[in-house]
Design a protein around this motif. Structure first.
Motif, PDB file in Angstrom:
ATOM      1  N   ALA A   1       0.817  -1.216   0.000  1.00 20.26           N
ATOM      2  CA  ALA A   1       0.000   0.000   0.000  1.00 20.26           C
ATOM      3  C   ALA A   1       0.850   1.266   0.000  1.00 20.26           C
ATOM      4  CB  ALA A   1      -0.932   0.004   1.207  1.00 20.26           C
ATOM      5  N   GLY A   2       2.174   1.102   0.143  1.00 22.93           N
ATOM      6  CA  GLY A   2       3.041   2.268   0.059  1.00 22.93           C
ATOM      7  C   GLY A   2       3.950   2.513   1.237  1.00 22.93           C
ATOM      8  N   ALA A   3       3.811   1.740   2.318  1.00 16.52           N
ATOM      9  CA  ALA A   3       4.680   1.920   3.481  1.00 16.52           C
ATOM     10  C   ALA A   3       6.104   1.504   3.124  1.00 16.52           C
ATOM     11  CB  ALA A   3       4.168   1.104   4.657  1.00 16.52           C
ATOM     12  N   GLU A   4       7.049   2.418   3.281  1.00 13.71           N
ATOM     13  CA  GLU A   4       8.448   2.109   3.000  1.00 13.71           C
ATOM     14  C   GLU A   4       9.115   1.661   4.293  1.00 13.71           C
ATOM     15  OE1 GLU A   4      10.457   5.240   0.976  1.00 13.71           O
ATOM     16  OE2 GLU A   4       8.934   5.404  -0.605  1.00 13.71           O
ATOM     17  N   LEU A   5       9.206   0.345   4.468  1.00 12.56           N
ATOM     18  CA  LEU A   5       9.729  -0.242   5.698  1.00 12.56           C
ATOM     19  C   LEU A   5      10.806  -1.262   5.358  1.00 12.56           C
ATOM     20  CD1 LEU A   5       6.305  -0.875   7.469  1.00 12.56           C
ATOM     21  CD2 LEU A   5       7.926   0.951   8.014  1.00 12.56           C
ATOM     22  N   THR A   6      11.919  -1.175   6.042  1.00  7.84           N
ATOM     23  CA  THR A   6      13.003  -2.137   5.871  1.00  7.84           C
ATOM     24  C   THR A   6      13.580  -2.471   7.239  1.00  7.84           C
ATOM     25  OG1 THR A   6      14.639  -0.376   5.580  1.00  7.84           O
ATOM     26  CG2 THR A   6      13.621  -1.270   3.576  1.00  7.84           C
ATOM     27  N   GLY A   7      14.411  -3.495   7.282  1.00  8.38           N
ATOM     28  CA  GLY A   7      15.141  -3.838   8.496  1.00  8.38           C
ATOM     29  C   GLY A   7      14.240  -4.039   9.702  1.00  8.38           C
ATOM     30  N   GLU A   8      14.661  -3.480  10.830  1.00  9.09           N
ATOM     31  CA  GLU A   8      13.921  -3.660  12.074  1.00  9.09           C
ATOM     32  C   GLU A   8      12.494  -3.139  11.975  1.00  9.09           C
ATOM     33  OE1 GLU A   8      17.693  -3.222  15.189  1.00  9.09           O
ATOM     34  OE2 GLU A   8      16.426  -1.501  14.741  1.00  9.09           O
ATOM     35  N   ARG A   9      12.308  -2.079  11.215  1.00 11.77           N
ATOM     36  CA  ARG A   9      10.962  -1.513  11.094  1.00 11.77           C
ATOM     37  C   ARG A   9      10.022  -2.471  10.365  1.00 11.77           C
ATOM     38  NH1 ARG A   9      12.310   4.873   9.562  1.00 11.77           N
ATOM     39  NH2 ARG A   9      13.813   5.188  11.263  1.00 11.77           N
ATOM     40  N   LEU A  10      10.524  -3.143   9.358  1.00  8.15           N
ATOM     41  CA  LEU A  10       9.711  -4.131   8.660  1.00  8.15           C
ATOM     42  C   LEU A  10       9.406  -5.318   9.573  1.00  8.15           C
ATOM     43  CD1 LEU A  10       8.308  -5.097   6.104  1.00  8.15           C
ATOM     44  CD2 LEU A  10      10.507  -5.965   5.282  1.00  8.15           C
ATOM     45  N   ALA A  11      10.403  -5.757  10.332  1.00 11.08           N
ATOM     46  CA  ALA A  11      10.175  -6.863  11.271  1.00 11.08           C
ATOM     47  C   ALA A  11       9.142  -6.484  12.323  1.00 11.08           C
ATOM     48  CB  ALA A  11      11.494  -7.260  11.938  1.00 11.08           C
ATOM     49  N   LEU A  12       9.191  -5.248  12.818  1.00  2.49           N
ATOM     50  CA  LEU A  12       8.223  -4.809  13.833  1.00  2.49           C
ATOM     51  C   LEU A  12       6.809  -4.735  13.273  1.00  2.49           C
ATOM     52  CD1 LEU A  12       8.405  -3.828  16.885  1.00  2.49           C
ATOM     53  CD2 LEU A  12      10.581  -4.285  15.757  1.00  2.49           C
ATOM     54  N   SER A  13       6.676  -4.591  11.951  1.00  2.00           N
ATOM     55  CA  SER A  13       5.340  -4.515  11.359  1.00  2.00           C
ATOM     56  C   SER A  13       4.577  -5.819  11.498  1.00  2.00           C
ATOM     57  CB  SER A  13       5.440  -4.120   9.884  1.00  2.00           C
ATOM     58  OG  SER A  13       5.934  -5.190   9.094  1.00  2.00           O
ATOM     59  N   THR A  14       5.287  -6.917  11.681  1.00  2.00           N
ATOM     60  CA  THR A  14       4.635  -8.232  11.801  1.00  2.00           C
ATOM     61  C   THR A  14       4.759  -8.812  13.206  1.00  2.00           C
ATOM     62  OG1 THR A  14       4.350 -10.332  10.623  1.00  2.00           O
ATOM     63  CG2 THR A  14       6.605  -9.701  11.134  1.00  2.00           C
ATOM     64  N   ALA A  15       5.181  -7.975  14.170  1.00  2.00           N
ATOM     65  CA  ALA A  15       5.529  -8.457  15.503  1.00  2.00           C
ATOM     66  C   ALA A  15       4.348  -8.514  16.461  1.00  2.00           C
ATOM     67  CB  ALA A  15       6.609  -7.559  16.101  1.00  2.00           C
ATOM     68  N   SER A  16       4.475  -9.414  17.440  1.00  2.00           N
ATOM     69  CA  SER A  16       3.725  -9.341  18.691  1.00  2.00           C
ATOM     70  C   SER A  16       4.792  -9.142  19.759  1.00  2.00           C
ATOM     71  CB  SER A  16       2.923 -10.615  18.930  1.00  2.00           C
ATOM     72  OG  SER A  16       1.934 -10.784  17.945  1.00  2.00           O
ATOM     73  N   HIS A  17       5.301  -7.939  19.833  1.00  2.00           N
ATOM     74  CA  HIS A  17       6.530  -7.697  20.589  1.00  2.00           C
ATOM     75  C   HIS A  17       6.279  -7.597  22.095  1.00  2.00           C
ATOM     76  CE1 HIS A  17       5.690  -3.432  21.373  1.00  2.00           C
ATOM     77  NE2 HIS A  17       5.316  -3.310  20.110  1.00  2.00           N
ATOM     78  N   ALA A  18       7.369  -7.713  22.850  1.00  2.00           N
ATOM     79  CA  ALA A  18       7.284  -7.774  24.304  1.00  2.00           C
ATOM     80  C   ALA A  18       7.241  -6.409  24.963  1.00  2.00           C
ATOM     81  CB  ALA A  18       8.481  -8.572  24.851  1.00  2.00           C
ATOM     82  N   GLY A  19       7.332  -5.330  24.161  1.00  2.00           N
ATOM     83  CA  GLY A  19       7.213  -3.998  24.727  1.00  2.00           C
ATOM     84  C   GLY A  19       8.450  -3.488  25.425  1.00  2.00           C
ATOM     85  N   THR A  20       9.614  -4.054  25.098  1.00  2.00           N
ATOM     86  CA  THR A  20      10.852  -3.568  25.699  1.00  2.00           C
ATOM     87  C   THR A  20      11.180  -2.178  25.156  1.00  2.00           C
ATOM     88  OG1 THR A  20      12.307  -4.459  23.977  1.00  2.00           O
ATOM     89  CG2 THR A  20      11.708  -5.948  25.798  1.00  2.00           C
ATOM     90  N   ASP A  21      12.124  -1.517  25.798  1.00  2.00           N
ATOM     91  CA  ASP A  21      12.520  -0.184  25.325  1.00  2.00           C
ATOM     92  C   ASP A  21      13.047  -0.244  23.895  1.00  2.00           C
ATOM     93  OD1 ASP A  21      11.807   0.815  27.775  1.00  2.00           O
ATOM     94  OD2 ASP A  21      13.858   1.023  28.535  1.00  2.00           O
ATOM     95  N   ARG A  22      13.730  -1.346  23.550  1.00  2.00           N
ATOM     96  CA  ARG A  22      14.260  -1.491  22.188  1.00  2.00           C
ATOM     97  C   ARG A  22      13.125  -1.584  21.176  1.00  2.00           C
ATOM     98  NH1 ARG A  22      18.337  -6.339  20.062  1.00  2.00           N
ATOM     99  NH2 ARG A  22      18.955  -5.324  18.084  1.00  2.00           N
ATOM    100  N   HIS A  23      12.101  -2.360  21.481  1.00  2.00           N
ATOM    101  CA  HIS A  23      10.943  -2.439  20.589  1.00  2.00           C
ATOM    102  C   HIS A  23      10.282  -1.071  20.429  1.00  2.00           C
ATOM    103  CE1 HIS A  23      10.951  -6.825  21.884  1.00  2.00           C
ATOM    104  NE2 HIS A  23      10.883  -6.921  20.569  1.00  2.00           N
ATOM    105  N   VAL A  24      10.060  -0.413  21.570  1.00  2.00           N
ATOM    106  CA  VAL A  24       9.359   0.864  21.569  1.00  2.00           C
ATOM    107  C   VAL A  24      10.137   1.916  20.785  1.00  2.00           C
ATOM    108  CG1 VAL A  24       8.670   2.777  23.074  1.00  2.00           C
ATOM    109  CG2 VAL A  24       8.032   0.427  23.652  1.00  2.00           C
TER     110      VAL A  24
END
Length: 329
Positions: A67-90
């Motif tokens: 749809a147009g979101a330009e995401l790579t690297g960690e940002r792309l991985a976070l797009s599909t995450a159910s992350h733990a909410g650590t400071d690094r994720h945030v």
């Protein structure tokens, strides 16, 4: 009322053993597809409808990028995450929002405590409140907002099923699964989640997991990049010591859990598993998925046995190990 498979249509997938006593059993349904997409194993009723919950995120992530979101690297991985909410994720989620001129106030997911216990303890000690950016789906929401800004869609109401972004996601989900969506309801984070069979979920995830970044088709190039990025950044998808992160690190699989006992995995050779435990418990789901991949010859059984010894799957009594969660498939 639309519903998932029944108790009668389920099979045993795992047991919980305490001191030699089988204390609990987890029943459910599962399907395994081979590297070429051929059906290898059916357990229970994989053609019955399920709500994929967060196991839908890989399909949603592919959709937001197309749809147009330009995401790579960690940002792309976070797009599909159910992350733990650590400071690094945030920090990465905030970077995603800042890059398109937005802030965490634009997130429509609920305010939440992080699921990472150490981070939550620090927040409570320092008198921080719950925050939407700590919600395990905030990466997906930030990616959705990124797509809206890139395409010129309104960032308010981006979770409405009639919003152009959600209509695009629905179309991409149907293209990847090869099946019309049976029903749409509200997920825990407020986003639409689409009902489908485990069989169609497996097909969609298999297409993502076997896509090439060199494909002539943009959809498959995006999917290939997503899978590579997840394997390069396993910490981002879940969190330290958590099941998806551990499985990706140890086996090189593409792994994504979903609430209410849903789990998908794609082995490096493309063998794909989709399963749901009927009782909604996730505690055995990673072991069941890995056991099914091992049974299909996609990963080494010995490595799965070693993984099963992890404390995640240990039953304790009096603070000491007294049993295990075991896959029975």
């Amino acid at each position: 009322m639309t519903e998932t498979f029944s108790v009668q249509d389920s099979v045993e997938l795992a047991i919980v053993e305490r001191g030699g006593f089988v204390e609990s059993r987890h029943a459910g349904s599962a399907i395994v597809l081979g590297p070429g997409g051929e059906e290898l194993t059916r357990l229970g009723d994989p053609d019955a409808l399920v709500l994929p919950r967060s196991s839908l995120k890989p399909l949603q992530a592919v959709a937001v990028v197309t749809a147009g979101a330009e995401l790579t690297g960690e940002r792309l991985a976070l797009s599909t995450a159910s992350h733990a909410g650590t400071d690094r994720h945030v920090a990465v989620v905030r970077e995603m929002l800042s890059a398109v001129g937005l802030t965490e106030d634009h997130l429509a997911c609920p305010a939440s405590w992080p699921s990472d216990a150490a981070t939550r303890d620090v927040m409570v000690r320092d008198h921080f409140d719950q925050a939407a950016v700590r919600h395990n789906c905030s990466g997906k929401h930030a990616a959705m907002l990124t797509a809206c800004v890139a395409t010129g869609w309104d960032v308010s109401g981006y979770l409405d099923p009639a919003h152009p972004l959600q209509l695009h996601i629905r179309e991409v989900v149907e293209r990847l699964t090869g099946e019309k969506i049976a029903a749409t309801v509200v997920d825990g984070c407020g986003a639409p989640v689409h009902a489908m069979s485990l069989t169609s979920l497996a097909r969609g995830i298999h297409r993502i997991g076997t896509s090439s970044e060199r494909s002539p088709f943009a959809l498959h190039r995006v999917a290939g990049a997503l899978v590579r990025t997840v394997r390069e950044n396993p910490w981002a998808v879940d969190g330290p010591g958590r099941s998806d992160t551990l499985a990706i690190e140890r086996f090189g699989v593409f792994s994504k859990l979903g609430a209410e006992g849903v789990q998908i995995m794609v082995a490096p050779d493309g063998t794909t598993v989709a399963l749901k435990t009927l009782d909604g418990s996730l505690r055995a789901a990673p072991l069941v998925a890995l056991s099914l991949l091992a049974g299909a010859g996609a990963i080494a059984p010995g490595n799965v046995a070693e993984f099963a010894a992890h404390p995640l799957f240990t039953v304790t009594g009096g603070g000491q190990p007294v049993g295990r969660i075991r896959a029975t498939v």
